[in-house]
Design a protein around this motif. Structure first.
Motif, PDB file in Angstrom:
ATOM      1  N   SER A 103       0.829  -1.211   0.000  1.00  0.00           N
ATOM      2  CA  SER A 103       0.000   0.000   0.000  1.00  0.00           C
ATOM      3  C   SER A 103       0.860   1.256   0.000  1.00  0.00           C
ATOM      4  O   SER A 103       0.536   2.246  -0.677  1.00  0.00           O
ATOM      5  CB  SER A 103      -0.927  -0.008   1.223  1.00  0.00           C
ATOM      6  OG  SER A 103      -1.855  -1.069   1.145  1.00  0.00           O
ATOM      7  N   LEU A 104       1.948   1.222   0.754  1.00  0.00           N
ATOM      8  CA  LEU A 104       2.841   2.385   0.804  1.00  0.00           C
ATOM      9  C   LEU A 104       3.540   2.611  -0.536  1.00  0.00           C
ATOM     10  O   LEU A 104       3.747   3.755  -0.960  1.00  0.00           O
ATOM     11  CB  LEU A 104       3.871   2.206   1.920  1.00  0.00           C
ATOM     12  CG  LEU A 104       3.303   2.206   3.350  1.00  0.00           C
ATOM     13  CD1 LEU A 104       4.415   1.943   4.362  1.00  0.00           C
ATOM     14  CD2 LEU A 104       2.591   3.524   3.651  1.00  0.00           C
ATOM     15  N   LEU A 107       1.017   4.165  -2.653  1.00  0.00           N
ATOM     16  CA  LEU A 107       0.833   5.553  -2.233  1.00  0.00           C
ATOM     17  C   LEU A 107       1.885   6.462  -2.851  1.00  0.00           C
ATOM     18  O   LEU A 107       1.602   7.611  -3.204  1.00  0.00           O
ATOM     19  CB  LEU A 107       0.899   5.626  -0.704  1.00  0.00           C
ATOM     20  CG  LEU A 107       0.640   6.977  -0.041  1.00  0.00           C
ATOM     21  CD1 LEU A 107      -0.789   7.420  -0.295  1.00  0.00           C
ATOM     22  CD2 LEU A 107       0.906   6.881   1.453  1.00  0.00           C
ATOM     23  N   SER A 178      -4.740   9.042  -1.654  1.00  0.00           N
ATOM     24  CA  SER A 178      -3.820   8.836  -0.531  1.00  0.00           C
ATOM     25  C   SER A 178      -4.568   8.403   0.725  1.00  0.00           C
ATOM     26  O   SER A 178      -4.138   7.473   1.426  1.00  0.00           O
ATOM     27  CB  SER A 178      -3.041  10.126  -0.246  1.00  0.00           C
ATOM     28  OG  SER A 178      -2.261  10.500  -1.351  1.00  0.00           O
ATOM     29  N   ILE A 182      -4.043   4.766   2.688  1.00  0.00           N
ATOM     30  CA  ILE A 182      -3.593   4.784   4.086  1.00  0.00           C
ATOM     31  C   ILE A 182      -4.621   4.126   4.999  1.00  0.00           C
ATOM     32  O   ILE A 182      -4.272   3.347   5.901  1.00  0.00           O
ATOM     33  CB  ILE A 182      -3.322   6.238   4.544  1.00  0.00           C
ATOM     34  CG1 ILE A 182      -2.095   6.795   3.819  1.00  0.00           C
ATOM     35  CG2 ILE A 182      -3.109   6.297   6.060  1.00  0.00           C
ATOM     36  CD1 ILE A 182      -1.848   8.265   4.070  1.00  0.00           C
TER      37      ILE A 182
END
Length: 412
Positions: A103-104, A107, A178, A182
């Motif tokens: 996920s990061l 992102l 974003s 998150i």
């Protein structure tokens, strides 16, 4: 409960091994599964927006979902080996961490290629989690309660996809790309903490108790080998399991489009395709409880498989009352097989030490079935996706073939 299961329970009790509450284990693993499934299904409802934001065409955007299927084909067997070496609980926590890392990466992605790569990382996490969940159940739950726990655990994908479908548009609209990425990563982090705190590291002790109770305890001391997993009955079981997944993905992937081509509202067509998944919240745990009560899996699994093919045919070829009958039958009977496949496979393994590598093979078969459920069925429907009757007939025949395979499989 079989003699071997009863002996295992008695032996475990004498050795001081305490199994965990089957519902507690099921709910904790369910939460972990939902958290990663939400990450998987955060894309479909905002696909158009992502295509615009990352300048993607339809072909490239389709990889945001299909990459998950491919990852399961390549990662599942190594995941089973790692679970055997490091423990299923540790690997499940690692899976949640990998999902967060994916996920990061997403992102931070500024291109479509990097976004797709981040989805591949998330797919690795999903595959590890799918492999390790049933192993934890076998290690931490009393043998005669495994069906109940598998029934609860088995609905994680259905619930995760539904929750993501409901929440994603709202979160995306209010918090943007974003904020959405998150938010779901935070849910995965919480799930990892819950697994760490609640699930006990008792897998080795329980396996030793089962091993000691087994009639072939000497053979059980040998290292697990893949050739022990691939027996005639397991192959028949895998035929049924693969076809179950083909029918399932054929419904999820193409029924909305087929119905919209016949002037159905997009929202209604989406509800029809996912309604069986919602009904599994009732049928899967219920089938698990019944399985534990009667001490058998096969009758329930055969019943579930029997309706999959005909229901797929009806959902491909009807728009009236028969369509809704098919939705109800698939949800209340067919989707009851989700947990039963997991517990049924556990009963087919000659010894519990094969669980880790066995689940790796099983998840690989699942990924192959899901891939065929999109690739093969798209070919059957034709370039315009209009060969509904032909594709439906082929899927119905496949469903019946899967039923026969499970009938021939020697399992309780």
């Amino acid at each position: 409960m079989s003699r071997q299961e009863g002996a295992a329970c008695k032996k475990a009790s004498k050795q001081g091994v305490r199994y965990q509450n089957p519902i507690l284990v099921g709910v904790v693993l369910l939460f972990a599964g939902i958290s990663v499934a939400m990450i998987q299904y955060k894309v479909p409802t905002i696909m158009t927006s992502l295509m615009q934001e990352f300048s993607m065409n339809a072909e490239a955007a389709s990889w945001l979902m299909s990459i998950f299927t491919l990852m399961s084909i390549f990662v599942a067997i190594p995941a089973g080996t790692l679970a055997q070496k490091f423990g299923a609980k540790r690997m499940m926590i690692v899976a949640s961490c990998i999902a967060i890392v994916g996920s990061l990466i997403g992102l931070a992605s500024g291109t479509s290629a990097l976004l797709i790569a981040s989805r591949a990382v998330e797919g690795v996490a999903l595959t590890i989690l799918t492999t390790c969940g049933p192993i934890i159940v076998q290690q931490n739950v009393q043998p005669d309660k495994i069906g109940t726990t598998m029934g609860v655990w088995g609905i994680w994908g259905c619930l995760g996809s539904t929750i993501a479908a409901v929440l994603t548009p709202t979160i995306f609209e209010n918090m943007g790309f974003s904020g959405l990425w998150i938010a779901y990563a935070v849910v995965a982090a919480i799930a990892a903490i819950v697994v760490l705190l609640v699930i006990k590291d008792r897998g080795i002790k329980v396996s030793e108790a089962l091993e000691a109770a087994s009639a072939d305890a000497v053979a059980a001391a040998e290292p697990p080998r893949y050739r022990e997993v691939i027996t005639k009955d397991v192959l028949l079981f895998f035929v049924g399991f693969a076809i179950f997944n083909i029918c399932l993905l054929a419904i999820l992937s193409f029924v909305p489009t087929i119905l919209q081509m016949q002037n159905f509202d997009p929202t209604l067509s989406g509800f029809i395709s996912t309604a069986p998944m919602l009904l599994s919240v009732v049928s899967s745990p219920l089938f698990g409880v019944v399985s534990d009560k009667i001490g058998r899996v096969k009758p329930l699994l055969v019943a579930a498989m029997l309706v999959m093919g005909p229901c797929t045919f009806l959902m491909y070829t009807n728009t009236g009352a028969l369509l809704w009958v098919a939705v109800a039958l698939m949800g209340l009977i067919g989707m009851g097989g989700v947990g039963m496949f997991l517990s049924g496979f556990a009963k087919l393994l000659p010894r519990p030490e094969l669980a880790s590598i066995g689940m790796g093979v099983m998840v690989t078969v699942q990924g192959l079935g899901q891939f065929l459920g999109t690739f093969l069925v798209q070919a059957l429907l034709g370039p315009d996706l209009t060969n509904w009757f032909f594709a439906g007939m082929v899927l119905m025949v496949l469903g019946l073939v899967g039923t026969v395979a499970l009938l021939l499989c020697k399992m309780r």
